[in-house]
Design an enzyme around this catalytic site. Structure first.
Site, PDB file in Angstrom:
ATOM      1  N   ASP A   4      39.577  40.037  45.419  1.00 64.34           N
ATOM      2  CA  ASP A   4      39.843  38.623  45.155  1.00 64.34           C
ATOM      3  C   ASP A   4      41.096  38.393  44.307  1.00 64.34           C
ATOM      4  O   ASP A   4      41.239  37.366  43.655  1.00 64.34           O
ATOM      5  CB  ASP A   4      38.635  37.974  44.473  1.00 64.34           C
ATOM      6  CG  ASP A   4      38.325  38.603  43.118  1.00 64.34           C
ATOM      7  OD1 ASP A   4      38.902  39.664  42.832  1.00 64.34           O
ATOM      8  OD2 ASP A   4      37.518  38.038  42.361  1.00 64.34           O
ATOM      9  N   GLU A   5      42.015  39.356  44.323  1.00 68.82           N
ATOM     10  CA  GLU A   5      43.273  39.190  43.594  1.00 68.82           C
ATOM     11  C   GLU A   5      44.424  39.675  44.460  1.00 68.82           C
ATOM     12  O   GLU A   5      44.280  40.626  45.222  1.00 68.82           O
ATOM     13  CB  GLU A   5      43.274  40.014  42.298  1.00 68.82           C
ATOM     14  CG  GLU A   5      42.360  39.495  41.209  1.00 68.82           C
ATOM     15  CD  GLU A   5      42.530  40.312  39.940  1.00 68.82           C
ATOM     16  OE1 GLU A   5      43.201  39.833  39.011  1.00 68.82           O
ATOM     17  OE2 GLU A   5      41.984  41.428  39.878  1.00 68.82           O
TER      18      GLU A   5
END
Length: 222
Positions: A4-5
């Site tokens: 999620d980055e």
């Protein structure tokens, strides 16, 4: 960077310029688009002149922040922070630095490169010397070869029963090997990471004689 980055190189963003105003507008647009396509999920955006600064900025105002670090302000941002904010400063390195009176990035900056190399070794010491001064020339690579496949779980309560822990490892090993097969790859090194009640982390690894995607073998080694 992870599930999620992600890093984005704004050189490819076709902006009129890279002023704080322009990059801030893009950051707000990214957040709005994420919210729109996910049905309301928030995200935090950090923008800076390097991967180091952008990553730290993105952590400053979670879960729905936008932090832009203007060029020339990088060291003002870093100096008051604990040294553990710098990538590569884990518990062992932080403890070595603490023994010589270094707790913050500003205190780390006062050490010479020779002192850091003597304390931490050539590569690690030289790397920290640069990062403490916000010097980070790592490029953003949009594509990279998969070097590891992993599964990580966080539990609501601490688990100490050995049989339960072994069952959890069996389940995680099965998930990992399922992903290996889907990707049509195999691996030789099996690693586990255990986070304890005080958030300290223990990791161990073992290397197989040849690559494997056998869940039972990986679970046994784990």
């Amino acid at each position: 960077l992870s599930l999620d980055e992600a890093f984005v190189d704004l050189v490819g963003a076709d902006l009129p310029d890279h002023s704080v105003t322009s990059v801030s507008a893009l950051g707000r647009e990214l957040k709005e688009r994420v919210s729109e396509v996910t049905g309301g999920l928030t995200g935090s955006v950090g923008i800076g002149t390097s991967k180091l600064v952008a990553k730290i900025a993105s952590d400053l105002d979670k879960p729905d922040g936008l932090v832009v670090v203007a060029p020339g302000m990088e060291q003002d941002l870093l100096r008051p922070m604990q040294v553990t904010v710098i990538p590569g400063v884990g518990p062992a390195t932080a403890e070595r630095l603490r023994r010589v009176g270094v707790h913050t990035v500003e205190e780390l900056e006062r050490l010479t490169e020779e002192e850091l190399v003597r304390l931490l070794g050539r590569a690690h010491g030289a790397g920290l010397f640069a990062l403490a001064r916000a010097e980070d020339d790592r490029r953003v690579h949009p594509e990279r070869e998969t070097k590891s496949i992993s599964v990580e779980d966080t539990y609501d309560t601490d688990h100490v029963d050995k049989r339960l822990l072994e069952a959890l490892l069996d389940r995680q090993s099965a998930k990992v090997t399922e992903r290996l097969r889907k990707a049509r790859i195999s691996g030789r090194t099996v690693s586990i990471k255990v986070r304890l009640h005080d958030f300290s982390t223990v990791s161990r690894s073992a290397t197989l004689p040849e690559p494997s995607d056998d869940g039972r073998q990986i679970a046994r080694v784990a």
